[in-house]
Enzyme design. Structure first.
Site, PDB file in Angstrom:
ATOM      1  N   ARG B  52      42.003  57.320 -81.324  1.00 33.34           N
ATOM      2  CA  ARG B  52      41.999  56.311 -82.379  1.00 33.34           C
ATOM      3  C   ARG B  52      40.655  56.212 -83.100  1.00 33.34           C
ATOM      4  O   ARG B  52      40.595  56.231 -84.318  1.00 33.34           O
ATOM      5  CB  ARG B  52      42.303  54.927 -81.797  1.00 33.34           C
ATOM      6  CG  ARG B  52      43.741  54.542 -81.846  1.00 33.34           C
ATOM      7  CD  ARG B  52      43.984  53.483 -80.805  1.00 33.34           C
ATOM      8  NE  ARG B  52      43.625  54.045 -79.505  1.00 33.34           N
ATOM      9  CZ  ARG B  52      44.440  54.826 -78.820  1.00 33.34           C
ATOM     10  NH1 ARG B  52      45.640  55.102 -79.275  1.00 33.34           N
ATOM     11  NH2 ARG B  52      44.075  55.341 -77.672  1.00 33.34           N
ATOM     12  N   THR B  53      39.591  56.103 -82.314  1.00 24.36           N
ATOM     13  CA  THR B  53      38.286  55.886 -82.940  1.00 24.36           C
ATOM     14  C   THR B  53      37.911  57.081 -83.802  1.00 24.36           C
ATOM     15  O   THR B  53      37.526  56.944 -84.960  1.00 24.36           O
ATOM     16  CB  THR B  53      37.211  55.649 -81.859  1.00 24.36           C
ATOM     17  OG1 THR B  53      37.662  54.607 -81.011  1.00 24.36           O
ATOM     18  CG2 THR B  53      35.900  55.251 -82.470  1.00 24.36           C
ATOM     19  N   LYS B  80      24.906  75.035 -74.616  1.00 23.41           N
ATOM     20  CA  LYS B  80      23.799  75.892 -74.162  1.00 23.41           C
ATOM     21  C   LYS B  80      22.691  75.070 -73.524  1.00 23.41           C
ATOM     22  O   LYS B  80      21.648  75.602 -73.162  1.00 23.41           O
ATOM     23  CB  LYS B  80      23.214  76.679 -75.349  1.00 23.41           C
ATOM     24  CG  LYS B  80      24.190  77.620 -76.006  1.00 23.41           C
ATOM     25  CD  LYS B  80      23.557  78.259 -77.237  1.00 23.41           C
ATOM     26  CE  LYS B  80      24.611  78.958 -78.085  1.00 23.41           C
ATOM     27  NZ  LYS B  80      24.126  79.183 -79.446  1.00 23.41           N
ATOM     28  N   ARG B 101      29.783  59.155 -80.545  1.00 20.13           N
ATOM     29  CA  ARG B 101      30.293  58.650 -79.270  1.00 20.13           C
ATOM     30  C   ARG B 101      29.704  59.524 -78.174  1.00 20.13           C
ATOM     31  O   ARG B 101      29.696  60.760 -78.280  1.00 20.13           O
ATOM     32  CB  ARG B 101      31.805  58.705 -79.199  1.00 20.13           C
ATOM     33  CG  ARG B 101      32.262  58.501 -77.729  1.00 20.13           C
ATOM     34  CD  ARG B 101      33.702  58.229 -77.558  1.00 20.13           C
ATOM     35  NE  ARG B 101      34.049  56.933 -78.109  1.00 20.13           N
ATOM     36  CZ  ARG B 101      35.189  56.317 -77.833  1.00 20.13           C
ATOM     37  NH1 ARG B 101      36.061  56.872 -77.021  1.00 20.13           N
ATOM     38  NH2 ARG B 101      35.473  55.159 -78.385  1.00 20.13           N
ATOM     39  N   HIS B 129      30.750  49.147 -78.258  1.00 20.26           N
ATOM     40  CA  HIS B 129      31.676  49.818 -79.164  1.00 20.26           C
ATOM     41  C   HIS B 129      31.884  48.845 -80.324  1.00 20.26           C
ATOM     42  O   HIS B 129      32.936  48.241 -80.463  1.00 20.26           O
ATOM     43  CB  HIS B 129      32.994  50.091 -78.417  1.00 20.26           C
ATOM     44  CG  HIS B 129      33.964  50.955 -79.158  1.00 20.26           C
ATOM     45  ND1 HIS B 129      33.668  51.548 -80.360  1.00 20.26           N
ATOM     46  CD2 HIS B 129      35.225  51.323 -78.864  1.00 20.26           C
ATOM     47  CE1 HIS B 129      34.713  52.245 -80.769  1.00 20.26           C
ATOM     48  NE2 HIS B 129      35.674  52.113 -79.881  1.00 20.26           N
TER      49      HIS B 129
END
Lengths: 145, 301
Positions: B52-53, B80, B101, B129
């Protein structure tokens, strides 16, 4: 009979350390400074103010502000005496600081400051607690020390 | 506003500005918003899976006419062993806004310190959030026309849900009357309750009894079963703290049921068709709210 401990000529005397926490203050200092000259730790000395207290005398070391802040986390009511030529030239009470920057690591293993090169900052959040500027968790001075 | 890292950074006026802007965005959604961020590049950097986000940020950027660059950690230099700091510095040189995120708490704060362009926190571990909280507040305000004085119940695993802690803060800021409903073992941390009370003088009740007769809003989250060693105990709590049609019979007919989604057993599918179920509408509001956040950030407000 009271114990006699030699006076120091140049260095720092940390007085009024909370009884029983002197070894931790010493451990902190030995990680910060080369303790190559005389060091005396007096445990459970008699104190009018505190009943019992620890005292630490360190020849050749002058405590800076960062280290003073860290001492405050272990023993918030300690007093710092800076000695030069056998005289106390500066006397300051350790204060719980408003914020601590670059002084201690964040105890939260999931905090980004533990994986990236980031300076930690802890802001006083009242009730003797500090909030990490990054992960926003609250910690007691004990946890930070 | 430059960065959007934490709800704690926002004053009431900031939140109101974002909600007002989001309402404008919702009206312009279909066509008129296109061009507001023309010529700008938005990068979404998701170091953790999200549906969703991630998608609503992408939809928001596209609706505004911005160009999108999606960063894939598994096929990038992160694989890496490149540090987050270096990755952010590099991407910062390519784009105008970074949406991040990351599983580590404080990652967005760190990125915002490193980057010159605005950084928007799309979730940093168990910490913050903020766009979720903003869209929750937006949804409540849109449905109920106000937040002050509303009776809002938060129900479920209040101990582990990041959403609930931030929402409590946001609701406190706007003067809602809050009831926290959870099993005793899953009560919200006292710290955040005290903080919300001290900062905003918020009214907060705690209970394990579910009583929805007076509630204007019921916000449900799932019991995080993966956090329990005793799965039977978790199942039992989930059965007790779920919303079904029988329970809704006695509930306020004007109740609005919200949920951050994904929902599992805590709201059975038959509730979806009840007119009080507003969680899909809530999810939809993610787009205008994130449009507002992207737009304000890119314009340096």
């Amino acid at each position: 009979m009271p114990l006699k401990v030699e006076k120091i000529a140049e260095g720092t005397v940390i007085d009024h350390i909370k009884a029983g926490t002197g070894t931790r203050v010493l451990a902190l200092l030995s990680n910060t400074y080369p303790l190559s000259k005389m060091v005396a730790l007096i445990i459970n000395a008699e104190s009018k103010k505190l009943g019992r207290k620890d005292i630490l005398k360190i020849e050749g070391v002058f405590l800076d502000e960062k280290t003073t802040n860290r001492v405050s986390l272990i023993s918030p009511h300690a007093t710092i005496n800076i000695i030069k030529e056998g005289k106390v030239v500066e006397k300051r009470a350790v204060e719980t600081p408003k914020s601590l920057s670059g002084v201690v690591k964040c105890p939260n293993p999931k905090c980004i400051t533990n994986t990236e090169r980031a300076e930690t900052t802890f802001m006083s959040a009242g009730k003797e607690r500090f909030r990490c500027r990054h992960c926003e968790r609250l910690f007691s001075p004990e946890e930070l020390a | 506003m430059k960065d959007l890292v934490s709800i704690r950074d926002l004053g009431k006026a900031d939140v109101e500005l974002i909600l007002e802007e989001a309402a404008k965005m919702e009206k312009m959604l279909s066509k008129k918003a296109d061009g507001l961020l023309a010529g700008k590049i938005v990068s979404t950097m998701f170091f953790e899976p999200s549906t969703r986000t991630n998608m609503s940020f992408q939809a928001a950027a596209k609706r505004l006419g911005a160009k999108l660059m999606t960063f894939y950690p598994s096929i990038s230099s992160t694989a890496k062993g490149e540090s987050l700091g270096d990755t952010i510095r590099m991407i910062d040189g390519y784009v105008d806004v970074i949406v991040l995120r990351h599983p580590y708490e404080g990652a967005a704060r760190f990125a915002a310190d490193v980057a010159e362009h605005p950084v928007i926190n799309a979730g940093d571990g168990a910490n913050q959030h903020p766009t979720q909280t903003l869209l929750d507040l937006y949804t409540i305000k849109k449905i109920k026309k106000k937040i002050r004085g509303l009776k809002v119940s938060l129900m479920g695993d209040l101990k582990h849900a990041r959403t609930m802690r931030s929402l409590l803060f946001g609701l406190g800021m706007f003067g809602a009357e809050i009831t926290l409903i959870s099993p005793i073992q899953l009560r919200m941390d006292e710290d955040i309750i005290e903080e919300t009370q001290e900062k905003f003088g918020a009214t907060i009740h705690q209970t394990s009894e579910i009583d929805l007769r007076e509630a204007d809003v019921l916000y449900v989250c799932r019991i995080q079963k993966e956090r329990f060693s005793d799965q039977y105990e978790a199942e039992k709590m989930q059965k007790e703290f779920r919303v079904d049609l029988a329970m809704l019979k006695d509930a306020n007919p004007d109740l609005a049921i919200l949920h951050p989604l994904p929902k599992v057993d805590e709201i059975p599918p038959e509730v979806d068709s009840d007119p009080r179920a507003k969680y899909f509408e809530q999810a939809k509001n993610g787009v205008p709210v994130r449009m507002a956040v992207l737009y304000l950030a890119a314009k340096g407000r």
